[in-house]
Motif scaffolding. Structure first.
Motif, PDB file in Angstrom:
ATOM      1  N   THR A 292      72.109 -11.742  43.659  1.00 20.24           N
ATOM      2  CA  THR A 292      72.915 -10.978  42.697  1.00 20.24           C
ATOM      3  C   THR A 292      72.140 -10.589  41.445  1.00 20.24           C
ATOM      4  O   THR A 292      72.569  -9.701  40.710  1.00 20.24           O
ATOM      5  CB  THR A 292      74.166 -11.770  42.299  1.00 20.24           C
ATOM      6  N   ALA A 293      71.022 -11.252  41.189  1.00 20.92           N
ATOM      7  CA  ALA A 293      70.207 -10.869  40.026  1.00 20.92           C
ATOM      8  C   ALA A 293      69.376  -9.627  40.311  1.00 20.92           C
ATOM      9  O   ALA A 293      68.808  -9.037  39.384  1.00 20.92           O
ATOM     10  CB  ALA A 293      69.286 -12.026  39.625  1.00 20.92           C
ATOM     11  N   GLU A 294      69.302  -9.224  41.572  1.00 15.93           N
ATOM     12  CA  GLU A 294      68.496  -8.074  41.952  1.00 15.93           C
ATOM     13  C   GLU A 294      69.390  -6.874  42.257  1.00 15.93           C
ATOM     14  O   GLU A 294      70.403  -6.994  42.937  1.00 15.93           O
ATOM     15  CB  GLU A 294      67.633  -8.406  43.174  1.00 15.93           C
ATOM     16  N   LEU A 295      68.981  -5.717  41.754  1.00 19.30           N
ATOM     17  CA  LEU A 295      69.716  -4.482  41.982  1.00 19.30           C
ATOM     18  C   LEU A 295      69.268  -3.838  43.288  1.00 19.30           C
ATOM     19  O   LEU A 295      68.067  -3.714  43.545  1.00 19.30           O
ATOM     20  CB  LEU A 295      69.461  -3.511  40.823  1.00 19.30           C
ATOM     21  N   LEU A 296      70.235  -3.423  44.119  1.00 16.39           N
ATOM     22  CA  LEU A 296      69.920  -2.561  45.256  1.00 16.39           C
ATOM     23  C   LEU A 296      69.841  -1.136  44.716  1.00 16.39           C
ATOM     24  O   LEU A 296      70.850  -0.492  44.466  1.00 16.39           O
ATOM     25  CB  LEU A 296      70.992  -2.673  46.342  1.00 16.39           C
ATOM     26  N   ASP A 297      68.612  -0.692  44.479  1.00 21.54           N
ATOM     27  CA  ASP A 297      68.363   0.536  43.735  1.00 21.54           C
ATOM     28  C   ASP A 297      68.521   1.767  44.630  1.00 21.54           C
ATOM     29  O   ASP A 297      67.874   1.879  45.672  1.00 21.54           O
ATOM     30  CB  ASP A 297      66.942   0.486  43.158  1.00 21.54           C
ATOM     31  N   THR A 298      69.408   2.671  44.238  1.00 20.26           N
ATOM     32  CA  THR A 298      69.574   3.937  44.947  1.00 20.26           C
ATOM     33  C   THR A 298      68.633   4.986  44.352  1.00 20.26           C
ATOM     34  O   THR A 298      68.146   4.854  43.239  1.00 20.26           O
ATOM     35  CB  THR A 298      71.034   4.422  44.855  1.00 20.26           C
ATOM     36  N   ALA A 299      68.392   6.043  45.096  1.00 21.55           N
ATOM     37  CA  ALA A 299      67.393   7.031  44.714  1.00 21.55           C
ATOM     38  C   ALA A 299      67.809   7.808  43.466  1.00 21.55           C
ATOM     39  O   ALA A 299      68.966   8.184  43.318  1.00 21.55           O
ATOM     40  CB  ALA A 299      67.163   7.995  45.876  1.00 21.55           C
ATOM     41  N   THR A 300      66.853   8.027  42.581  1.00 21.12           N
ATOM     42  CA  THR A 300      67.046   8.849  41.385  1.00 21.12           C
ATOM     43  C   THR A 300      65.839   9.765  41.255  1.00 21.12           C
ATOM     44  O   THR A 300      64.711   9.339  41.506  1.00 21.12           O
ATOM     45  CB  THR A 300      67.155   7.972  40.123  1.00 21.12           C
ATOM     46  N   ARG A 301      66.068  11.019  40.877  1.00 16.58           N
ATOM     47  CA  ARG A 301      64.962  11.957  40.781  1.00 16.58           C
ATOM     48  C   ARG A 301      65.123  12.884  39.576  1.00 16.58           C
ATOM     49  O   ARG A 301      66.236  13.108  39.102  1.00 16.58           O
ATOM     50  CB  ARG A 301      64.814  12.776  42.068  1.00 16.58           C
ATOM     51  N   THR A 302      64.002  13.402  39.091  1.00 16.60           N
ATOM     52  CA  THR A 302      64.005  14.400  38.028  1.00 16.60           C
ATOM     53  C   THR A 302      63.909  15.778  38.666  1.00 16.60           C
ATOM     54  O   THR A 302      63.016  16.030  39.481  1.00 16.60           O
ATOM     55  CB  THR A 302      62.816  14.194  37.069  1.00 16.60           C
ATOM     56  N   VAL A 303      64.841  16.670  38.295  1.00 17.25           N
ATOM     57  CA  VAL A 303      64.852  18.030  38.830  1.00 17.25           C
ATOM     58  C   VAL A 303      64.721  19.010  37.672  1.00 17.25           C
ATOM     59  O   VAL A 303      65.457  18.912  36.679  1.00 17.25           O
ATOM     60  CB  VAL A 303      66.148  18.312  39.619  1.00 17.25           C
ATOM     61  N   THR A 304      63.799  19.942  37.789  1.00 14.78           N
ATOM     62  CA  THR A 304      63.603  20.984  36.781  1.00 14.78           C
ATOM     63  C   THR A 304      63.834  22.357  37.413  1.00 14.78           C
ATOM     64  O   THR A 304      63.995  22.473  38.635  1.00 14.78           O
ATOM     65  CB  THR A 304      62.182  20.929  36.204  1.00 14.78           C
ATOM     66  N   LYS A 305      63.801  23.397  36.588  1.00 16.91           N
ATOM     67  CA  LYS A 305      63.946  24.756  37.104  1.00 16.91           C
ATOM     68  C   LYS A 305      62.861  25.065  38.121  1.00 16.91           C
ATOM     69  O   LYS A 305      63.103  25.747  39.128  1.00 16.91           O
ATOM     70  CB  LYS A 305      63.889  25.755  35.948  1.00 16.91           C
ATOM     71  N   GLU A 306      61.662  24.525  37.876  1.00 17.51           N
ATOM     72  CA  GLU A 306      60.525  24.797  38.751  1.00 17.51           C
ATOM     73  C   GLU A 306      60.636  24.072  40.096  1.00 17.51           C
ATOM     74  O   GLU A 306      60.063  24.526  41.092  1.00 17.51           O
ATOM     75  CB  GLU A 306      59.219  24.394  38.066  1.00 17.51           C
ATOM     76  N   THR A 307      61.363  22.939  40.130  1.00 21.02           N
ATOM     77  CA  THR A 307      61.424  22.135  41.358  1.00 21.02           C
ATOM     78  C   THR A 307      62.791  22.157  42.032  1.00 21.02           C
ATOM     79  O   THR A 307      62.977  21.520  43.070  1.00 21.02           O
ATOM     80  CB  THR A 307      61.054  20.671  41.059  1.00 21.02           C
ATOM     81  N   MET A 308      63.752  22.890  41.466  1.00 23.89           N
ATOM     82  CA  MET A 308      65.131  22.762  41.934  1.00 23.89           C
ATOM     83  C   MET A 308      65.364  23.339  43.333  1.00 23.89           C
ATOM     84  O   MET A 308      66.350  23.012  43.981  1.00 23.89           O
ATOM     85  CB  MET A 308      66.097  23.415  40.942  1.00 23.89           C
ATOM     86  N   PHE A 309      64.453  24.178  43.835  1.00 20.24           N
ATOM     87  CA  PHE A 309      64.705  24.817  45.122  1.00 20.24           C
ATOM     88  C   PHE A 309      63.998  24.142  46.297  1.00 20.24           C
ATOM     89  O   PHE A 309      64.041  24.659  47.410  1.00 20.24           O
ATOM     90  CB  PHE A 309      64.321  26.306  45.047  1.00 20.24           C
ATOM     91  N   THR A 310      63.375  22.981  46.055  1.00 15.96           N
ATOM     92  CA  THR A 310      62.847  22.234  47.196  1.00 15.96           C
ATOM     93  C   THR A 310      64.018  21.709  48.028  1.00 15.96           C
ATOM     94  O   THR A 310      65.131  21.522  47.516  1.00 15.96           O
ATOM     95  CB  THR A 310      61.972  21.052  46.750  1.00 15.96           C
ATOM     96  N   ILE A 311      63.768  21.475  49.293  1.00 14.42           N
ATOM     97  CA  ILE A 311      64.850  21.045  50.186  1.00 14.42           C
ATOM     98  C   ILE A 311      65.476  19.739  49.701  1.00 14.42           C
ATOM     99  O   ILE A 311      66.706  19.606  49.629  1.00 14.42           O
ATOM    100  CB  ILE A 311      64.330  20.897  51.631  1.00 14.42           C
TER     101      ILE A 311
END
Length: 321
Positions: A292-311
């Motif tokens: 319980t002291a450890e987080l099951l980490d879900t995916a997080t990402r940074t999206v910009t105008k330049e990268t927003m159209f990747t699949i």
């Protein structure tokens, strides 16, 4: 690598199955799981509900989804926790409005034998059996790094955060400030805390920008606040002159990202949080244990105008359906 691929798959677009209030989906005589969210009105929570419903079908549970109308109503959350206990629930998937003020109700439920999975926002209770969600300090650092991705010589920052009692908002701000601390270009940081409402956030952010016209970086730490802060930048005609970094995603934020009013979005994975929350309480009911002291980490990402159209980023941006 296996877990990373699994979480990436959970970013897939899902139809929103529930939009507001409590709605029980009855399955024949199986475990009863209550999903008590911070609210039921944002695209973030609708995506989490879609994930929970997908897991409900796979694990064949009786799922009740509910939450207060606003992300400040911790008392309504406490009432719903007690209602789940009274209704004979076996488990609760839960996101706390208040780290401290929701603790007693969760501890009470755990003492009645309910299994508890926390997603998104933690609660100060040793009754929690598993914690799932974003590494909020690191997500704050990601927002800080995105804010600093400019060649401007001087930066004055405005932070638009939500309720002080919510653990995830404070962790994000901590990580954000940590990322900015080593950059000599950062001259001042101004912070306001507002209700989790886009209109309120817009009004307060306009006031902040008018009062401090030197601000050229704004960050909003959840979906409604990011929408409001971005709309403030847009309404004042400051796109290009104020670097706006937001959290989460909806159609309005995506439009503003494409137009330049938003410079970057820190996109979480609420669909995965909902799915994994239901899966985890089913595992707890089957006798599995988690650290319980450890987080099951879900995916997080940074999206910009330049990268927003990747699949992959398109899947993340439109995970709300």
């Amino acid at each position: 690598m296996k877990n990373a691929k699994r979480l990436a798959a959970l970013f897939l677009t899902a139809a929103v199955l529930l939009t507001a209030g409590c709605s029980r989906k009855t399955v024949t005589s199986q475990s009863s799981v209550w999903f008590i969210a911070k609210s039921t009105n944002t695209e973030f929570w609708k995506s989490a509900f879609a994930g929970a419903n997908a897991a409900k079908s796979e694990y064949n549970v009786d799922l009740t989804i509910c939450g207060p109308e606003t992300e400040e109503d911790y008392e309504e959350q406490n009432r719903l926790i007690d209602e789940a206990v009274a209704a004979g629930a076996d488990a609760i998937v839960y996101s706390a409005i208040s780290y401290t003020k929701n603790a007693e109700a969760i501890t009470r439920a755990a003492k009645q034998g309910l299994k508890i999975a926390v997603i998104d926002s933690d609660v100060d209770s040793d009754g929690v059996g598993v914690r799932i969600g974003t590494d909020n300090v690191e997500a704050g650092r990601m927002a800080g790094r995105a804010a600093l991705q400019t060649d401007w010589d001087s930066l004055t920052v405005g932070i638009v955060n939500f309720d002080l009692g919510s653990r995830n908002g404070q962790e994000r701000e901590s990580g954000f400030r940590e990322a900015l601390a080593g950059d000599p270009r950062v001259k001042d940081i101004y912070t306001i805390n507002v209700n989790t409402d886009a209109t309120t956030a817009q009004v307060r952010t306009v006031q902040l920008l008018v009062e401090h016209p030197e601000i050229n970086v704004i960050v909003g730490f959840n979906e409604p606040i990011a929408v409001g802060a971005a709309m403030a930048v847009h309404s004042l005609g400051l796109a290009g002159r104020v670097r706006m970094v937001g959290f989460d995603t909806n159609v309005k934020c995506i439009d503003l990202l494409q137009s330049g009013a938003v410079s970057a979005l820190i996109v979480q994975n609420p669909y995965a949080m909902g799915y994994l929350g239901v899966e985890a309480v089913c595992n707890l009911l089957d006798g599995q244990t988690y650290r319980t002291a450890e987080l099951l980490d879900t995916a997080t990402r940074t999206v910009t105008k330049e990268t927003m159209f990747t699949i992959e980023n398109q899947k993340a941006l439109f995970s709300f359906g």
